[in-house]
Design a protein around this motif. Sequence first.
Motif, PDB file in Angstrom:
ATOM      1  N   TRP A 175      33.645  33.433 -47.971  1.00  0.00           N
ATOM      2  CA  TRP A 175      32.622  33.416 -49.017  1.00  0.00           C
ATOM      3  C   TRP A 175      32.910  34.417 -50.131  1.00  0.00           C
ATOM      4  O   TRP A 175      32.723  34.116 -51.303  1.00  0.00           O
ATOM      5  CB  TRP A 175      31.248  33.693 -48.403  1.00  0.00           C
ATOM      6  CG  TRP A 175      30.592  32.474 -47.813  1.00  0.00           C
ATOM      7  CD1 TRP A 175      30.887  31.171 -48.070  1.00  0.00           C
ATOM      8  CD2 TRP A 175      29.517  32.454 -46.870  1.00  0.00           C
ATOM      9  NE1 TRP A 175      30.069  30.330 -47.348  1.00  0.00           N
ATOM     10  CE2 TRP A 175      29.212  31.090 -46.599  1.00  0.00           C
ATOM     11  CE3 TRP A 175      28.780  33.440 -46.219  1.00  0.00           C
ATOM     12  CZ2 TRP A 175      28.201  30.704 -45.722  1.00  0.00           C
ATOM     13  CZ3 TRP A 175      27.776  33.057 -45.338  1.00  0.00           C
ATOM     14  CH2 TRP A 175      27.490  31.708 -45.095  1.00  0.00           C
ATOM     15  N   THR A 176      33.352  35.632 -49.770  1.00  0.00           N
ATOM     16  CA  THR A 176      33.558  36.652 -50.807  1.00  0.00           C
ATOM     17  C   THR A 176      34.857  36.448 -51.578  1.00  0.00           C
ATOM     18  O   THR A 176      34.889  36.583 -52.805  1.00  0.00           O
ATOM     19  CB  THR A 176      33.560  38.070 -50.202  1.00  0.00           C
ATOM     20  OG1 THR A 176      34.601  38.170 -49.209  1.00  0.00           O
ATOM     21  CG2 THR A 176      32.222  38.406 -49.579  1.00  0.00           C
ATOM     22  N   ASP A 177      35.949  36.111 -50.876  1.00  0.00           N
ATOM     23  CA  ASP A 177      37.259  36.081 -51.521  1.00  0.00           C
ATOM     24  C   ASP A 177      37.692  34.692 -51.991  1.00  0.00           C
ATOM     25  O   ASP A 177      38.624  34.577 -52.792  1.00  0.00           O
ATOM     26  CB  ASP A 177      38.325  36.642 -50.571  1.00  0.00           C
ATOM     27  CG  ASP A 177      38.187  38.151 -50.376  1.00  0.00           C
ATOM     28  OD1 ASP A 177      37.087  38.680 -50.617  1.00  0.00           O
ATOM     29  OD2 ASP A 177      39.173  38.798 -49.981  1.00  0.00           O
ATOM     30  N   TYR A 178      37.049  33.632 -51.495  1.00  0.00           N
ATOM     31  CA  TYR A 178      37.437  32.273 -51.889  1.00  0.00           C
ATOM     32  C   TYR A 178      36.344  31.556 -52.685  1.00  0.00           C
ATOM     33  O   TYR A 178      36.634  30.825 -53.623  1.00  0.00           O
ATOM     34  CB  TYR A 178      37.801  31.436 -50.654  1.00  0.00           C
ATOM     35  CG  TYR A 178      39.090  31.855 -49.995  1.00  0.00           C
ATOM     36  CD1 TYR A 178      40.282  31.200 -50.275  1.00  0.00           C
ATOM     37  CD2 TYR A 178      39.121  32.926 -49.103  1.00  0.00           C
ATOM     38  CE1 TYR A 178      41.476  31.590 -49.681  1.00  0.00           C
ATOM     39  CE2 TYR A 178      40.309  33.325 -48.499  1.00  0.00           C
ATOM     40  CZ  TYR A 178      41.482  32.657 -48.789  1.00  0.00           C
ATOM     41  OH  TYR A 178      42.663  33.056 -48.206  1.00  0.00           O
ATOM     42  N   VAL A 179      35.085  31.746 -52.283  1.00  0.00           N
ATOM     43  CA  VAL A 179      33.980  31.075 -52.968  1.00  0.00           C
ATOM     44  C   VAL A 179      33.416  31.948 -54.083  1.00  0.00           C
ATOM     45  O   VAL A 179      32.891  31.446 -55.072  1.00  0.00           O
ATOM     46  CB  VAL A 179      32.868  30.688 -51.963  1.00  0.00           C
ATOM     47  CG1 VAL A 179      31.721  29.964 -52.659  1.00  0.00           C
ATOM     48  CG2 VAL A 179      33.445  29.799 -50.863  1.00  0.00           C
ATOM     49  N   GLY A 180      33.527  33.287 -53.927  1.00  0.00           N
ATOM     50  CA  GLY A 180      33.065  34.199 -54.965  1.00  0.00           C
ATOM     51  C   GLY A 180      31.640  34.691 -54.800  1.00  0.00           C
ATOM     52  O   GLY A 180      31.063  35.271 -55.721  1.00  0.00           O
ATOM     53  N   ILE A 181      31.047  34.503 -53.618  1.00  0.00           N
ATOM     54  CA  ILE A 181      29.698  35.007 -53.357  1.00  0.00           C
ATOM     55  C   ILE A 181      29.779  36.518 -53.127  1.00  0.00           C
ATOM     56  O   ILE A 181      30.677  36.993 -52.428  1.00  0.00           O
ATOM     57  CB  ILE A 181      29.083  34.310 -52.125  1.00  0.00           C
ATOM     58  CG1 ILE A 181      29.011  32.795 -52.356  1.00  0.00           C
ATOM     59  CG2 ILE A 181      27.694  34.860 -51.816  1.00  0.00           C
ATOM     60  CD1 ILE A 181      28.542  32.007 -51.149  1.00  0.00           C
ATOM     61  N   SER A 182      28.859  37.282 -53.691  1.00  0.00           N
ATOM     62  CA  SER A 182      28.908  38.740 -53.542  1.00  0.00           C
ATOM     63  C   SER A 182      28.669  39.133 -52.091  1.00  0.00           C
ATOM     64  O   SER A 182      27.950  38.451 -51.353  1.00  0.00           O
ATOM     65  CB  SER A 182      27.859  39.409 -54.431  1.00  0.00           C
ATOM     66  OG  SER A 182      26.573  39.288 -53.874  1.00  0.00           O
ATOM     67  N   ILE A 183      29.251  40.251 -51.681  1.00  0.00           N
ATOM     68  CA  ILE A 183      29.157  40.665 -50.286  1.00  0.00           C
ATOM     69  C   ILE A 183      27.727  41.047 -49.906  1.00  0.00           C
ATOM     70  O   ILE A 183      27.315  40.895 -48.750  1.00  0.00           O
ATOM     71  CB  ILE A 183      30.140  41.821 -49.988  1.00  0.00           C
ATOM     72  CG1 ILE A 183      30.314  41.979 -48.474  1.00  0.00           C
ATOM     73  CG2 ILE A 183      29.673  43.126 -50.632  1.00  0.00           C
ATOM     74  CD1 ILE A 183      31.490  42.842 -48.082  1.00  0.00           C
ATOM     75  N   ALA A 184      26.929  41.522 -50.865  1.00  0.00           N
ATOM     76  CA  ALA A 184      25.529  41.841 -50.574  1.00  0.00           C
ATOM     77  C   ALA A 184      24.748  40.571 -50.238  1.00  0.00           C
ATOM     78  O   ALA A 184      23.916  40.557 -49.322  1.00  0.00           O
ATOM     79  CB  ALA A 184      24.895  42.555 -51.765  1.00  0.00           C
TER      80      ALA A 184
END
Length: 446
Positions: free
Chosen positions: A36-45
């Motif tokens: 999610w964070t590195d491929y989709v771009g959703i923030s880690i929070a």
Amino acid sequence: MNKEKRLSNREVLAYALTSAAGLGGILVTSFISGYWTDYVGISIAVVGTIMLLCRVTDGISDLIMGVIIDKTHTKYGKAKPWLMIGAVGNMICSSLIFKTPDFSMTGKIIYGTVLYILVFAVFGTMSGVASPTLVNLITTDEHDRFKLGSWAFSALFIVQMLVGFGLNVAVALGNDGFFKLSLIANGISAIILVFCWFNIKERHGQEELGREKVTIKEFLVTLFNNKYFLLVTIVYLLTNISAGVAMGATFYYVIYILKNPAAFGLLSLVSYIPCIISTALGPIYSKKFGILKLVIVCNIFTIIPGTLCIVAPDKMLYVMVMTAIASFFNGPMCAILSPLNAMAADYGEYKNGIARPAVYSSGTSVGTKIGMGIGTAIAAFILAVVGFDGMAEVQNSAVNVAIVLVYFGIPALMLAIETFLLVPFKKLFSEYDEITVELKKRHGEE
């Protein structure tokens, strides 16, 4: 003494492989945060918030599922059908979650959240509550229960070890690598599931359990007055906070501290192979030294090398050696969890005359789900606080320090608390033969 006929190795293997049938869910647990964070771009929070809220909701569904299983009576058993339904649903959803459509960011978050809930709060709950319930329904022999737990965790560790190489495989598969990997994993799970279905047999509880005239309120009062149930639930909670933290941080540890994606698989090897060996040896040494004493001593020798990894976290060989030592001594702790849950359920029935094994299992499943959610959320929130950015090429120094402390420090602290909480079980172990004999009389099995 409990003289029940012992289980065959084929039956024990079939139960153990139910862990391997959840390959897709393990992939989600291991890689969804990084995906999610590195491929989709959703923030880690946002990722941390999704995981925490979904897993807390998941805990509520566990209690409901426990009641449903206890009221289930089919020719295939009480828990076995739900184990299979949950596994099949999990296979489908754990693949789709790695196939994020080209929606807006809000749409991607909603899509991921819905599938995450289905994987864990719906289908994961079905199989997650049914699996420990089966320990009660398959056998009442404490050594067979420990053997079931040992083999099940060995199978789980083998699967998790293999999943550790998933990052390398996903990268090699190119576009949609995680989705393709999940399809392969779930195909294997389907084959395993067929073997489990034909070789698991519930021997106890088909007619006599779950039919007492008692209200939910009355049962909940007796449930929360069972000190062993509360202790087991807390131990499961802490164990899975530790596991959630480790799984949530491993992706970032190998990328940003070791700077070597291939290390994910190597860490899996040294984390699980020694543990598989010691878990397999556990039933042998438990008869010689006693189950509880063996676990407590081994926990101490797990904490020390695990904590020492903080000294040189970027030295790969050093970390591998310390991790292997800690892993070897961690085996008995993993093996004892399911038997403790079954013993707590038997104690509750012995004291109160109310048999609800699935609800007891749902309690530990609550600890598992909420603990895993808290653990992954802790890892995500701590990294968010120190400024982690999954789309940035370089992270600040505070992020690196946080990754190390999260990955090594929190699991060691959780295990220390768990060890302290095991001490009160000494009395239950000393009384357990008397409890099983009495319950057999009540069930008309003697």
